[in-house]
Write a protein that holds these residues in place. Structure first.
Motif, mmCIF file in Angstrom:
data_model
loop_
_atom_site.group_PDB
_atom_site.id
_atom_site.type_symbol
_atom_site.label_atom_id
_atom_site.label_comp_id
_atom_site.label_asym_id
_atom_site.label_seq_id
_atom_site.Cartn_x
_atom_site.Cartn_y
_atom_site.Cartn_z
ATOM 1 N N VAL A 233 0.827 -1.198 0.000
ATOM 2 C CA VAL A 233 0.000 0.000 0.000
ATOM 3 C C VAL A 233 0.867 1.257 0.000
ATOM 4 O O VAL A 233 1.886 1.324 0.690
ATOM 5 N N LEU A 234 0.457 2.218 -0.813
ATOM 6 C CA LEU A 234 1.111 3.521 -0.899
ATOM 7 C C LEU A 234 0.147 4.583 -0.400
ATOM 8 O O LEU A 234 -0.968 4.717 -0.921
ATOM 9 N N PHE A 235 0.551 5.316 0.639
ATOM 10 C CA PHE A 235 -0.241 6.423 1.160
ATOM 11 C C PHE A 235 0.368 7.738 0.669
ATOM 12 O O PHE A 235 1.580 7.940 0.780
ATOM 13 N N ILE A 236 -0.485 8.629 0.155
ATOM 14 C CA ILE A 236 -0.047 9.950 -0.305
ATOM 15 C C ILE A 236 -0.950 10.993 0.341
ATOM 16 O O ILE A 236 -2.183 10.817 0.382
ATOM 17 N N LEU A 252 -2.742 5.821 9.455
ATOM 18 C CA LEU A 252 -3.043 4.651 8.624
ATOM 19 C C LEU A 252 -1.763 3.908 8.260
ATOM 20 O O LEU A 252 -1.701 2.673 8.312
ATOM 21 N N TYR A 253 -0.749 4.676 7.904
ATOM 22 C CA TYR A 253 0.548 4.087 7.558
ATOM 23 C C TYR A 253 1.123 3.312 8.742
ATOM 24 O O TYR A 253 1.609 2.185 8.591
ATOM 25 N N ALA A 254 1.076 3.903 9.924
ATOM 26 C CA ALA A 254 1.632 3.254 11.118
ATOM 27 C C ALA A 254 0.900 1.956 11.436
ATOM 28 O O ALA A 254 1.506 1.000 11.925
ATOM 29 N N ALA A 255 -0.400 1.914 11.145
ATOM 30 C CA ALA A 255 -1.197 0.726 11.468
ATOM 31 C C ALA A 255 -1.110 -0.363 10.409
ATOM 32 O O ALA A 255 -1.419 -1.527 10.682
ATOM 33 N N PRO A 259 4.445 -4.698 3.005
ATOM 34 C CA PRO A 259 5.176 -3.525 2.498
ATOM 35 C C PRO A 259 4.257 -2.309 2.391
ATOM 36 O O PRO A 259 3.105 -2.413 1.983
ATOM 37 N N LYS A 260 4.784 -1.174 2.774
ATOM 38 C CA LYS A 260 3.997 0.054 2.779
ATOM 39 C C LYS A 260 4.913 1.247 2.545
ATOM 40 O O LYS A 260 6.118 1.197 2.842
ATOM 41 N N THR A 261 4.337 2.316 2.020
ATOM 42 C CA THR A 261 5.085 3.551 1.756
ATOM 43 C C THR A 261 4.189 4.730 2.095
ATOM 44 O O THR A 261 2.987 4.700 1.814
ATOM 45 N N LEU A 262 4.795 5.762 2.683
ATOM 46 C CA LEU A 262 4.065 6.995 2.975
ATOM 47 C C LEU A 262 4.801 8.162 2.331
ATOM 48 O O LEU A 262 6.012 8.327 2.531
ATOM 49 N N ILE A 263 4.067 8.963 1.563
ATOM 50 C CA ILE A 263 4.641 10.158 0.954
ATOM 51 C C ILE A 263 3.797 11.359 1.356
ATOM 52 O O ILE A 263 2.584 11.402 1.058
ATOM 53 N N LEU A 264 4.417 12.306 2.042
ATOM 54 C CA LEU A 264 3.760 13.556 2.402
ATOM 55 C C LEU A 264 4.238 14.635 1.434
ATOM 56 O O LEU A 264 5.444 14.813 1.248
ATOM 57 N N VAL A 265 3.290 15.338 0.829
ATOM 58 C CA VAL A 265 3.612 16.311 -0.210
ATOM 59 C C VAL A 265 3.570 17.715 0.397
ATOM 60 O O VAL A 265 2.486 18.233 0.705
ATOM 61 N N PRO A 266 4.724 18.354 0.590
ATOM 62 C CA PRO A 266 4.757 19.695 1.187
ATOM 63 C C PRO A 266 3.955 20.708 0.373
ATOM 64 O O PRO A 266 4.071 20.769 -0.850
ATOM 65 N N GLY A 267 3.102 21.475 1.063
ATOM 66 C CA GLY A 267 2.355 22.539 0.411
ATOM 67 C C GLY A 267 1.146 22.089 -0.371
ATOM 68 O O GLY A 267 0.450 22.916 -0.968
#
Length: 302
Positions: A233-236, A252-255, A259-267
């Motif tokens: 799972v990919l979280f954006i 959600l990512y922590a739970a 395999p998992k990925t988290l991407i936070l998009v600045p702004g």
């Protein structure tokens, strides 16, 4: 004489207070009942007006009408667009949109996936766009996503391992539910989504004078489901999202299991992560797809 008048006045005040209390209690109960019954209308905001079709982006497409059986024994038709890739053996993306408007408002983003080589199926939940049916609710949209999955697997005869589920906002919660039911899917992309409706209500300080836990029947409890996912799972999420706070994707990512990925998009806000990230967004999707299919190939060889 004066004492008797005072007693009468006090009695009248008590009676008035009693009646006011009774009326207030009835009004409070009526509002609770209204919120319980009309709850979906605070969550779903469909539109029947489709302002753009794939022709706007010069994308060849097929109109799709999927039958959904209902309790009455009748069949309601769900509308969608099948954007077939011209690449051989193209991967498939099932696109689940959010709670507002319809698939016409999601074409620009769907086109990004199509340009990456995906065949894309966009569906409108019943009650949205050209889809038939009554006003949507949680169970109905889960059923609609399930119907779209079956269309890809059974009618288009696409192997589940070739299907990536994508969901934006409320669609992310629907995608999580679908991926939980179909662990054979290739992967899941959850963008700008939330942990649960209950958490959103608490975050926004809404309806706090009411017994929310008793009234709430549209729960979308993704935070309870993600620990049981069996797909990558990919979280954006945009860091300045004012609709759904980005810390919910972090939870959600922590739970979620690997395999998992988290991407936070600045702004980035709720609906513009791909615009703000620009080419990086496409690179993230390509990287995720490469990882999940490398994993599938590795497991196949074991």
């Amino acid at each position: 004489m004066i004492i008797n008048k005072m007693k009468i006045i006090i009695q009248l005040w008590f009676q008035l207070l009693l009646w006011v209390s009774i009326v207030a209690a009835i009004a409070y109960f009526a509002i609770c009942l209204f919120l319980f019954v009309q709850q979906p209308r605070f969550i779903f905001f469909p539109s029947s007006v489709i302002e753009k079709t794939p022709e706007f982006f010069n994308i060849p497409y097929e109109e799709v009408w999927l039958p959904v059986p209902v309790d009455s024994g009748k069949v309601e038709r769900m509308h969608g667009w099948w954007l077939k890739s011209n690449q051989p053996d193209a991967k498939v993306l099932l696109y689940l949109h959010g709670n507002g408007i319809n698939i016409g408002a999601n074409l620009a983003h769907a086109n990004r996936f199509h340009q990456l080589g995906f065949s894309v199926l966009l569906i409108d939940y019943r009650g949205y766009g050209r889809s038939e049916g009554d006003f949507p609710n949680e169970m109905r949209v889960y059923q609609d996503a399930f119907t779209a999955w079956n269309y890809l697997v059974k009618q288009q005869q696409i192997p589940p391992s070739q299907i990536v589920i994508y969901g934006h906002s409320l669609g992310g919660a629907i995608g999580i539910d679908l991926a939980l039911k179909h662990p054979e899917a290739a992967g899941l992309i959850v963008e700008s989504s939330f942990t649960s409706i209950r958490d959103l209500i608490s975050y926004r300080n809404l309806f706090q004078i009411f017994p929310v836990d008793l009234i709430l029947n549209q729960r979308f409890e993704s935070i309870q489901k993600v620990p049981h996912l069996k797909v990558p799972v990919l979280f954006i999420h945009g860091t300045v999202d004012s609709t759904v706070p980005s810390f919910m994707s972090q939870k959600l990512y922590a739970a979620a299991p690997e395999p998992k990925t988290l991407i936070l998009v600045p702004g980035a806000e709720h609906n513009n992560t791909a615009v703000v990230a620009n080419m990086e967004y496409l690179q993230w999707i390509e990287s995720f797809v490469h990882q999940i299919y490398a994993r599938i190939l590795f497991n196949t060889r074991q």
